[in-house]
Design a protein around this motif. Sequence first.
Motif, PDB file in Angstrom:
ATOM      1  N   GLY A 177      42.177  38.763  35.468  1.00 43.04           N
ATOM      2  CA  GLY A 177      43.633  38.732  35.464  1.00 43.04           C
ATOM      3  C   GLY A 177      44.225  39.885  34.679  1.00 43.04           C
ATOM      4  O   GLY A 177      45.214  40.505  35.093  1.00 43.04           O
ATOM      5  N   GLY A 178      43.617  40.191  33.535  1.00 41.70           N
ATOM      6  CA  GLY A 178      44.089  41.319  32.730  1.00 41.70           C
ATOM      7  C   GLY A 178      43.925  42.644  33.443  1.00 41.70           C
ATOM      8  O   GLY A 178      44.806  43.512  33.394  1.00 41.70           O
ATOM      9  N   VAL A 179      42.784  42.826  34.120  1.00 43.65           N
ATOM     10  CA  VAL A 179      42.541  44.064  34.860  1.00 43.65           C
ATOM     11  C   VAL A 179      43.544  44.228  35.996  1.00 43.65           C
ATOM     12  O   VAL A 179      44.063  45.329  36.239  1.00 43.65           O
ATOM     13  CB  VAL A 179      41.097  44.099  35.404  1.00 43.65           C
ATOM     14  N   LYS A 180      43.841  43.140  36.697  1.00 44.21           N
ATOM     15  CA  LYS A 180      44.824  43.203  37.787  1.00 44.21           C
ATOM     16  C   LYS A 180      46.189  43.630  37.274  1.00 44.21           C
ATOM     17  O   LYS A 180      46.897  44.416  37.927  1.00 44.21           O
ATOM     18  CB  LYS A 180      44.901  41.842  38.475  1.00 44.21           C
ATOM     19  N   LEU A 181      46.566  43.117  36.102  1.00 43.11           N
ATOM     20  CA  LEU A 181      47.848  43.514  35.514  1.00 43.11           C
ATOM     21  C   LEU A 181      47.867  45.000  35.193  1.00 43.11           C
ATOM     22  O   LEU A 181      48.840  45.708  35.494  1.00 43.11           O
ATOM     23  CB  LEU A 181      48.108  42.700  34.240  1.00 43.11           C
ATOM     24  N   LEU A 182      46.799  45.495  34.560  1.00 44.39           N
ATOM     25  CA  LEU A 182      46.733  46.903  34.191  1.00 44.39           C
ATOM     26  C   LEU A 182      46.737  47.802  35.424  1.00 44.39           C
ATOM     27  O   LEU A 182      47.360  48.866  35.430  1.00 44.39           O
ATOM     28  CB  LEU A 182      45.491  47.162  33.342  1.00 44.39           C
ATOM     29  N   ALA A 183      46.026  47.366  36.472  1.00 46.84           N
ATOM     30  CA  ALA A 183      46.004  48.157  37.709  1.00 46.84           C
ATOM     31  C   ALA A 183      47.389  48.182  38.357  1.00 46.84           C
ATOM     32  O   ALA A 183      47.847  49.235  38.824  1.00 46.84           O
ATOM     33  CB  ALA A 183      44.969  47.580  38.672  1.00 46.84           C
ATOM     34  N   LYS A 184      48.057  47.056  38.367  1.00 52.05           N
ATOM     35  CA  LYS A 184      49.386  46.962  38.976  1.00 52.05           C
ATOM     36  C   LYS A 184      50.390  47.846  38.248  1.00 52.05           C
ATOM     37  O   LYS A 184      51.281  48.441  38.877  1.00 52.05           O
ATOM     38  CB  LYS A 184      49.844  45.506  38.961  1.00 52.05           C
ATOM     39  N   LEU A 185      50.228  47.960  36.930  1.00 57.68           N
ATOM     40  CA  LEU A 185      51.159  48.755  36.124  1.00 57.68           C
ATOM     41  C   LEU A 185      50.797  50.238  36.084  1.00 57.68           C
ATOM     42  O   LEU A 185      51.493  51.027  35.447  1.00 57.68           O
ATOM     43  CB  LEU A 185      51.211  48.196  34.702  1.00 57.68           C
ATOM     44  N   GLY A 186      49.699  50.613  36.735  1.00 54.79           N
ATOM     45  CA  GLY A 186      49.352  52.023  36.837  1.00 54.79           C
ATOM     46  C   GLY A 186      48.477  52.565  35.730  1.00 54.79           C
ATOM     47  O   GLY A 186      48.369  53.784  35.563  1.00 54.79           O
ATOM     48  N   PHE A 187      47.816  51.682  34.973  1.00 55.00           N
ATOM     49  CA  PHE A 187      46.923  52.156  33.919  1.00 55.00           C
ATOM     50  C   PHE A 187      45.583  52.640  34.470  1.00 55.00           C
ATOM     51  O   PHE A 187      44.858  53.356  33.783  1.00 55.00           O
ATOM     52  CB  PHE A 187      46.671  51.039  32.897  1.00 55.00           C
ATOM     53  N   ILE A 188      45.223  52.220  35.680  1.00 52.30           N
ATOM     54  CA  ILE A 188      43.915  52.567  36.250  1.00 52.30           C
ATOM     55  C   ILE A 188      44.141  53.401  37.516  1.00 52.30           C
ATOM     56  O   ILE A 188      44.425  52.854  38.585  1.00 52.30           O
ATOM     57  CB  ILE A 188      43.093  51.301  36.583  1.00 52.30           C
ATOM     58  N   LYS A 189      44.033  54.701  37.381  1.00 46.81           N
ATOM     59  CA  LYS A 189      44.223  55.606  38.512  1.00 46.81           C
ATOM     60  C   LYS A 189      42.934  56.342  38.874  1.00 46.81           C
ATOM     61  O   LYS A 189      42.944  57.275  39.660  1.00 46.81           O
ATOM     62  CB  LYS A 189      45.322  56.610  38.186  1.00 46.81           C
ATOM     63  N   ASP A 190      41.836  55.900  38.290  1.00 47.06           N
ATOM     64  CA  ASP A 190      40.544  56.573  38.478  1.00 47.06           C
ATOM     65  C   ASP A 190      40.014  56.384  39.895  1.00 47.06           C
ATOM     66  O   ASP A 190      40.319  55.391  40.573  1.00 47.06           O
ATOM     67  CB  ASP A 190      39.516  56.025  37.484  1.00 47.06           C
ATOM     68  N   THR A 191      39.162  57.329  40.297  1.00 45.96           N
ATOM     69  CA  THR A 191      38.385  57.190  41.533  1.00 45.96           C
ATOM     70  C   THR A 191      36.894  57.205  41.243  1.00 45.96           C
ATOM     71  O   THR A 191      36.095  56.837  42.096  1.00 45.96           O
ATOM     72  CB  THR A 191      38.725  58.319  42.520  1.00 45.96           C
ATOM     73  N   THR A 192      36.513  57.648  40.036  1.00 46.86           N
ATOM     74  CA  THR A 192      35.114  57.658  39.618  1.00 46.86           C
ATOM     75  C   THR A 192      34.877  56.544  38.609  1.00 46.86           C
ATOM     76  O   THR A 192      35.647  56.392  37.651  1.00 46.86           O
ATOM     77  CB  THR A 192      34.731  59.009  38.988  1.00 46.86           C
ATOM     78  N   PHE A 193      33.798  55.782  38.826  1.00 48.64           N
ATOM     79  CA  PHE A 193      33.503  54.640  37.961  1.00 48.64           C
ATOM     80  C   PHE A 193      32.046  54.691  37.517  1.00 48.64           C
ATOM     81  O   PHE A 193      31.192  55.265  38.200  1.00 48.64           O
ATOM     82  CB  PHE A 193      33.797  53.328  38.694  1.00 48.64           C
ATOM     83  N   LEU A 194      31.775  54.063  36.377  1.00 51.75           N
ATOM     84  CA  LEU A 194      30.449  54.077  35.762  1.00 51.75           C
ATOM     85  C   LEU A 194      29.888  52.661  35.745  1.00 51.75           C
ATOM     86  O   LEU A 194      30.618  51.698  35.479  1.00 51.75           O
ATOM     87  CB  LEU A 194      30.532  54.617  34.332  1.00 51.75           C
ATOM     88  N   MET A 195      28.579  52.538  35.981  1.00 55.97           N
ATOM     89  CA  MET A 195      27.944  51.218  36.004  1.00 55.97           C
ATOM     90  C   MET A 195      26.725  51.226  35.097  1.00 55.97           C
ATOM     91  O   MET A 195      25.861  52.097  35.211  1.00 55.97           O
ATOM     92  CB  MET A 195      27.542  50.843  37.435  1.00 55.97           C
ATOM     93  N   ASP A 196      26.679  50.274  34.177  1.00 54.10           N
ATOM     94  CA  ASP A 196      25.582  50.206  33.218  1.00 54.10           C
ATOM     95  C   ASP A 196      25.429  48.764  32.749  1.00 54.10           C
ATOM     96  O   ASP A 196      26.210  47.886  33.108  1.00 54.10           O
ATOM     97  CB  ASP A 196      25.851  51.138  32.031  1.00 54.10           C
TER      98      ASP A 196
END
Length: 531
Positions: A177-196
């Motif tokens: 839910g927190g991530v969805k809020l941040l994405a909706k507000l434009g905090f996450i504009k990345d296209t490259t992601f890291l997995m570990d």
Amino acid sequence: MSRRKKTAKKQRAVKRAGKRGLRRASRRNREYLAWRHLTRNQKEVAKRIWAGDYQKIGPGGGWGFLDRFVIFMKTIGFLECLDVAGEGYVRRMITIAKLLLTYQVKVLLGIISMNQVPGTLFNDIGLLMMLGYTAEQIENGHCKRGKGKNNRPMNKNTLADALDRFSPEELEGILNGGVKLLAKLGFIKDTTFLMDATDLPTTGKCEGAGRRTVDKKVWSRKEKKLVTISVTTFGFKLMLLRSLDSRIIVAAKVRQIQESEKDWTLALVKQAAENIGEKKIRLLLIDRGYLDGLTLWTLKHNYGIDWIIPLRTDMNIAKDARGLRNTVDAKKIFRAQRKDLKVVGIAGLASYDQYGNEEHQEKDFNAKDFRGNPINVVMVTHWKDKAYEPGHEPVFLTTLAVSKPLAILDKYDLRSLIENQTNRELKQGWLITKIPKKTQRAVTAHAILTLCMYNLTNAYRTDMGQELAESGIRRFRRETSQQTRDKIVVFTEEHYGIFDLEELMFLVGKPSKWFSRHVNAEAFKKAHGIT
């Protein structure tokens, strides 16, 4: 038994039942179920102080950071994400959201042990009232059993036990839910992601902990040589999918420590897509633990996601790539170098037998007519002062074009950020391995709530400028503590205000002869609406 005794016994039972009913009614109507958020209003509080009509004064402390941070969480709507059912609770003496937020503040302030909570978090009246605790709750606790005891506003064990009351699904729902809020507000504009993934070790007595045994080479003083021993670790594994630039954990899973990361790759990607939107992930930089032919094929052909991942040294495709180290083929083999790095890009190798869809997995890889699917690799032949001997070169697998192989290595080098900026920071700065209760649910709750605060802090720091963005959470705690040492927070029923000591003394009618900040007394009264 005589009739008189029977009547007396019945009367006593009725009386006891009546008292129980009154207690239950009082619990249902008690104000502790309400969670009021105080708002900051300097003018209103200043007027109330001037009139001698205020409720509480709290010393400077944790609120120095949380003053604006809580407003930020409230503004984006994160507090609503904390309003979960709490399926493990039968009686709710404290609102679930307030309980969860209190624990998250404990994490944010870097309180290592639950034994430190009463003397730090629970001793900061200003901070507690800012989190929504009333003066009555701070003085007497949340129920009659706490009245007169030194465990206010709640017992420290109540906070620790809360972690064991929430299901993993409820906690993951808060993170998502927190991530969805941040994405909706434009905090996450990345296209490259890291997995570990990173380990969360516990003891063998931890309820629900996994167990992993691996062979490890160590130096034997007795035998004067390297010997192989078996090392067993108990605990859990935290799997993360993080955005590159915004540093937001967009999906996470907590599993037993022996479970393989590759079994959860698609689940993480699916959850991330749900949180931030479809087609947002263009490139994945993946740790070797997630290596799986079917999964990698699905990422590229079903999700349209490119990826880079290192190969294991014993894989056939890695051996084939090393065999082409000195081969010349202008159409398929590309060499590049710079001062500290020499690499070879090889296009269209077909010896990764497992790379394919589900139908491909059913084929006999040893059959004469078997044909593998082509995939690209990049091999490192020289790095810094080390020239790799033939047969020992690191090899990377990728769906990207390898005509410029240096670019592939530069991209994958960014994956080290999740190890240095995320995993290390979570363990050293955010104390994610300092788990207050040794159960599987408690480990999951502690880890997920820590990730929530990690995300919100990274988002919040974007509004604080480059200086704050570059400082870690530990440095930030020290700086804000120094900045708020001479501050006082004053509370009324609905609002709070933050004042310097000399401002407060002026408002209570005992001003100093001079304002050290050269504030004119009349100007101060006018600015705060005091007549």
